[in-house]
Motif scaffolding. Sequence first.
Motif, PDB file in Angstrom:
ATOM      1  N   TYR A 197       2.470  49.450  -1.761  1.00 27.40           N
ATOM      2  CA  TYR A 197       2.545  48.268  -0.390  1.00 27.40           C
ATOM      3  C   TYR A 197       1.984  49.025   0.725  1.00 27.40           C
ATOM      4  O   TYR A 197       1.540  50.309   0.625  1.00 27.40           O
ATOM      5  CB  TYR A 197       3.872  48.356  -0.326  1.00 27.40           C
ATOM      6  CG  TYR A 197       4.823  49.543   0.226  1.00 27.40           C
ATOM      7  CD1 TYR A 197       4.654  49.937   1.687  1.00 27.40           C
ATOM      8  CD2 TYR A 197       5.419  50.335  -0.745  1.00 27.40           C
ATOM      9  CE1 TYR A 197       5.094  51.037   2.220  1.00 27.40           C
ATOM     10  CE2 TYR A 197       6.013  51.571  -0.042  1.00 27.40           C
ATOM     11  CZ  TYR A 197       5.820  51.920   1.087  1.00 27.40           C
ATOM     12  OH  TYR A 197       6.781  53.234   1.757  1.00 27.40           O
ATOM     13  N   ALA A 198       1.464  48.316   1.765  1.00 29.46           N
ATOM     14  CA  ALA A 198       0.755  48.360   2.877  1.00 29.46           C
ATOM     15  C   ALA A 198       1.438  47.786   3.928  1.00 29.46           C
ATOM     16  O   ALA A 198       1.259  46.490   4.122  1.00 29.46           O
ATOM     17  CB  ALA A 198      -0.775  48.269   2.818  1.00 29.46           C
ATOM     18  N   LEU A 199       2.196  48.500   4.773  1.00 25.70           N
ATOM     19  CA  LEU A 199       2.996  47.952   5.885  1.00 25.70           C
ATOM     20  C   LEU A 199       2.241  47.354   7.162  1.00 25.70           C
ATOM     21  O   LEU A 199       1.177  47.945   7.311  1.00 25.70           O
ATOM     22  CB  LEU A 199       4.013  48.897   6.228  1.00 25.70           C
ATOM     23  CG  LEU A 199       5.092  49.261   5.117  1.00 25.70           C
ATOM     24  CD1 LEU A 199       6.020  50.073   5.660  1.00 25.70           C
ATOM     25  CD2 LEU A 199       5.678  47.816   4.626  1.00 25.70           C
ATOM     26  N   ASN A 200       2.453  46.166   7.497  1.00 26.46           N
ATOM     27  CA  ASN A 200       1.823  45.609   8.716  1.00 26.46           C
ATOM     28  C   ASN A 200       0.319  45.814   8.553  1.00 26.46           C
ATOM     29  O   ASN A 200      -0.415  46.042   9.769  1.00 26.46           O
ATOM     30  CB  ASN A 200       2.296  46.320  10.039  1.00 26.46           C
ATOM     31  CG  ASN A 200       4.016  46.119   9.946  1.00 26.46           C
ATOM     32  OD1 ASN A 200       4.297  45.023   9.779  1.00 26.46           O
ATOM     33  ND2 ASN A 200       4.598  47.380  10.213  1.00 26.46           N
ATOM     34  N   ARG A 201      -0.202  45.327   7.638  1.00 13.87           N
ATOM     35  CA  ARG A 201      -1.705  45.411   7.564  1.00 13.87           C
ATOM     36  C   ARG A 201      -2.330  44.152   8.312  1.00 13.87           C
ATOM     37  O   ARG A 201      -1.945  43.150   7.967  1.00 13.87           O
ATOM     38  CB  ARG A 201      -2.170  45.349   6.104  1.00 13.87           C
ATOM     39  CG  ARG A 201      -3.692  45.326   6.024  1.00 13.87           C
ATOM     40  CD  ARG A 201      -4.022  45.286   4.420  1.00 13.87           C
ATOM     41  NE  ARG A 201      -5.539  45.336   4.154  1.00 13.87           N
ATOM     42  CZ  ARG A 201      -6.245  45.148   3.272  1.00 13.87           C
ATOM     43  NH1 ARG A 201      -5.488  44.994   1.807  1.00 13.87           N
ATOM     44  NH2 ARG A 201      -7.322  44.962   3.108  1.00 13.87           N
ATOM     45  N   GLY A 249       3.728  41.191   6.757  1.00  9.62           N
ATOM     46  CA  GLY A 249       4.562  41.874   5.580  1.00  9.62           C
ATOM     47  C   GLY A 249       5.106  43.308   6.036  1.00  9.62           C
ATOM     48  O   GLY A 249       4.263  44.348   5.930  1.00  9.62           O
ATOM     49  N   GLY A 250       6.270  43.566   6.659  1.00 11.19           N
ATOM     50  CA  GLY A 250       6.668  44.791   7.192  1.00 11.19           C
ATOM     51  C   GLY A 250       7.829  45.352   6.318  1.00 11.19           C
ATOM     52  O   GLY A 250       8.452  46.202   6.968  1.00 11.19           O
ATOM     53  N   ASN A 304       8.040  40.983   2.192  1.00  8.39           N
ATOM     54  CA  ASN A 304       8.962  40.186   2.972  1.00  8.39           C
ATOM     55  C   ASN A 304      10.719  40.027   2.652  1.00  8.39           C
ATOM     56  O   ASN A 304      10.577  39.311   1.605  1.00  8.39           O
ATOM     57  CB  ASN A 304       8.266  38.597   3.317  1.00  8.39           C
ATOM     58  CG  ASN A 304       8.774  38.016   4.185  1.00  8.39           C
ATOM     59  OD1 ASN A 304      10.054  38.528   4.818  1.00  8.39           O
ATOM     60  ND2 ASN A 304       7.927  36.939   4.816  1.00  8.39           N
ATOM     61  N   SER A 305      11.477  40.431   3.489  1.00  8.75           N
ATOM     62  CA  SER A 305      12.850  40.372   2.957  1.00  8.75           C
ATOM     63  C   SER A 305      13.374  38.958   3.089  1.00  8.75           C
ATOM     64  O   SER A 305      14.303  38.872   2.401  1.00  8.75           O
ATOM     65  CB  SER A 305      13.652  41.247   3.860  1.00  8.75           C
ATOM     66  OG  SER A 305      13.482  41.155   5.257  1.00  8.75           O
ATOM     67  N   ASP A 306      12.681  38.089   3.741  1.00  6.73           N
ATOM     68  CA  ASP A 306      13.058  36.730   3.544  1.00  6.73           C
ATOM     69  C   ASP A 306      12.748  36.161   2.359  1.00  6.73           C
ATOM     70  O   ASP A 306      13.286  34.919   2.047  1.00  6.73           O
ATOM     71  CB  ASP A 306      12.336  35.968   4.961  1.00  6.73           C
ATOM     72  CG  ASP A 306      12.623  36.387   6.186  1.00  6.73           C
ATOM     73  OD1 ASP A 306      13.762  37.016   6.407  1.00  6.73           O
ATOM     74  OD2 ASP A 306      11.660  36.444   7.243  1.00  6.73           O
ATOM     75  N   ASN A 307      11.884  36.419   1.898  1.00 10.56           N
ATOM     76  CA  ASN A 307      11.652  35.835   0.357  1.00 10.56           C
ATOM     77  C   ASN A 307      12.758  36.371  -0.559  1.00 10.56           C
ATOM     78  O   ASN A 307      13.321  37.441  -0.573  1.00 10.56           O
ATOM     79  CB  ASN A 307      10.137  36.344  -0.217  1.00 10.56           C
ATOM     80  CG  ASN A 307       8.958  36.138   0.614  1.00 10.56           C
ATOM     81  OD1 ASN A 307       9.033  34.793   1.204  1.00 10.56           O
ATOM     82  ND2 ASN A 307       7.955  36.910   0.563  1.00 10.56           N
ATOM     83  N   ASP A 308      13.117  35.172  -1.271  1.00  9.45           N
ATOM     84  CA  ASP A 308      14.216  35.525  -2.220  1.00  9.45           C
ATOM     85  C   ASP A 308      14.054  36.630  -3.539  1.00  9.45           C
ATOM     86  O   ASP A 308      12.805  36.642  -3.518  1.00  9.45           O
ATOM     87  CB  ASP A 308      14.740  34.247  -2.834  1.00  9.45           C
ATOM     88  CG  ASP A 308      15.160  33.018  -2.084  1.00  9.45           C
ATOM     89  OD1 ASP A 308      16.009  33.616  -1.019  1.00  9.45           O
ATOM     90  OD2 ASP A 308      15.004  32.019  -2.212  1.00  9.45           O
ATOM     91  N   ASP A 309      14.902  37.343  -3.580  1.00  5.20           N
ATOM     92  CA  ASP A 309      14.664  38.439  -4.609  1.00  5.20           C
ATOM     93  C   ASP A 309      14.401  37.594  -5.897  1.00  5.20           C
ATOM     94  O   ASP A 309      14.864  36.468  -6.291  1.00  5.20           O
ATOM     95  CB  ASP A 309      15.996  39.135  -4.943  1.00  5.20           C
ATOM     96  CG  ASP A 309      16.182  40.110  -3.700  1.00  5.20           C
ATOM     97  OD1 ASP A 309      15.320  40.163  -2.852  1.00  5.20           O
ATOM     98  OD2 ASP A 309      17.406  40.670  -3.513  1.00  5.20           O
ATOM     99  N   ALA A 310      13.739  38.536  -7.005  1.00  4.94           N
ATOM    100  CA  ALA A 310      13.447  37.790  -8.182  1.00  4.94           C
ATOM    101  C   ALA A 310      13.884  38.547  -9.269  1.00  4.94           C
ATOM    102  O   ALA A 310      13.854  39.793  -8.963  1.00  4.94           O
ATOM    103  CB  ALA A 310      11.957  37.593  -8.444  1.00  4.94           C
TER     104      ALA A 310
END
Length: 578
Positions: A518-522, A527-528, A561-567
């Motif tokens: 992952y790359a945070l806040n690119r 996507g943080g 993005n934690s707002d996205n539902d887990d899969a």
Amino acid sequence: MSNLLWKSLVVSPAVLGATLLVSTTAIAAPNTTNEVSPAEQPSVTTLAQQPELLAQTANDANVLDQVNRYSNEGNKNSTQAQVTSVSQFSDVQPTDWAFQALQSLVERYGCIAGYPNGTYRGNRALTRYEFAAGLNACLDRVNELIATATADLVTKQDLATLQRLQEEFSAELATLRGRVDSLEARTAELEANQFSTTTKLVGEAIFAVSDAFGDGTGDANNTVFQNRVRLGLQTSFTGRDVLTTRLAAGNSQAFAIQDTAGNPIPSSEGAQTFQIGSTGDNSVDIDRLTYEVPIGPAQVYLAAAGGRHSHYAAVNNPYFFDKTDGGNGALSAFSSESPIYRIGGGAGVALNIPFGQGGGILRPSSVTVGYLSSEANAPGASQGVFNGDYAALGQLNFSVGDRLALAATYVHGYNGAGSALFDSGLNLTNAGGVPLGVVGTQQANTLANSSSSNSYGLSAAFRPSDKLSVSGFVAYTDVVGSGAGDDFESWTYGAGVALSDFGKRGNVLGVFAGAQPYALNRPGFGGGDVPYQIEGFYKYRVSDNVSITPGVIYLTSPGQNSDNDDAIIGTLRTTFTF
């Protein structure tokens, strides 16, 4: 029977020699195991190309082995040298009770040979078949003496005894002749139709039933039945080298992970090993073409196509890693190996060089260096071996005792515009042309402009007991791009626990958890949040060639993005190896 043998001992030294083939503890003992190491047994032609005949000839192979051991005695072309003196046997002493008889047998009749290591093993137990074969060899020698005007050595009583011995063992000799004739005919048929004397075929077929669950992601995907087949030709020219030519075909596609708006996330989170490099339509590709050969103390690796860093570098992830995305390890590409080995791939060369003497706890170590280019075949501008996409790897490998392995890895890479960082040199894109890696998020993979990268990784594998393995890795990548805002940093880490022989020999229970690359806040991506993955699987070994692996892959914060539902991805994988 014992009276007959005793009479033979009294009447004729020739027959005395024949009886010495039998040990004092097992005269004519049926079904007795021979206590001879495999290295000392006469060789039998390997029948590896037609397994349906192997089952029919397994017993006959032992018989042929026994017959060869005796029928080769006295043969100048035998691999065992002709014994001309009893002193040639290291385990026969003048004080032995049978020394005089054995001396007469060897020096006068020459129908006994020892083993390649110079031993006779006179106290070894024999079967009736072995005794019959040895007796037949001595009888042939006596007949030869008679035919060459040495009849004075044989009396009328001797001939009568010889006839009775031949009658006594006629059934065994007839059985041996029939079995040997049958086995030789089958061997000739296999040799006439064998595929190659230097090449063997290895294969793997995967059947997988999978589905994805979770709000949005679950609705956007359906249950699928996917496959992948690999056929490899492994050729050795010296016995120490191996040329691997592998063909692959598959129809698998990764699931579309959805964001909160119902749009697919262009990432490789949740990708499974059998989906990597799949053509999607079962068309056949040359999946791998490599050559490995030792040169001095170094092991050399040459790749013409499909080269991977994990082909030659130790990944330190036992039970999760299986022969570069094979079908007997972890389900997901992330759990299989550290993503640092996914940077680059294609054609190139690598060396694995041992160094140090070790001693005490620290074992001898090694250094691994390699260079792979994914555009080595293209002569165009900004392509080729050195001007196209490439990745150069250096790795130090250490072993501490017998249960801990450590590795420190560095990879320097270059990628052209419109590529992905963790792509194994496959240059993958989705339907919209967005570059995709084989593992990791879009933020950690996408390279809009030409970029160079420096990656640093550590990996370790610890085996507290013979059936428990703990392994893990961490990797950091610094990317410097040629465009504005192209610079970013990427992280990934994970650890797993595997229990081997869990419930049954050959079974494996594994759990692996960590953060996808992952790359945070690119800038330009957002996507943080850290995208975690947890995988659990249980490989059940049905047989030596078939295994069934049910497992679950759980993804949190897809797309960072934690707002996205887990899969959740559930898979039932069946692997056939042959």
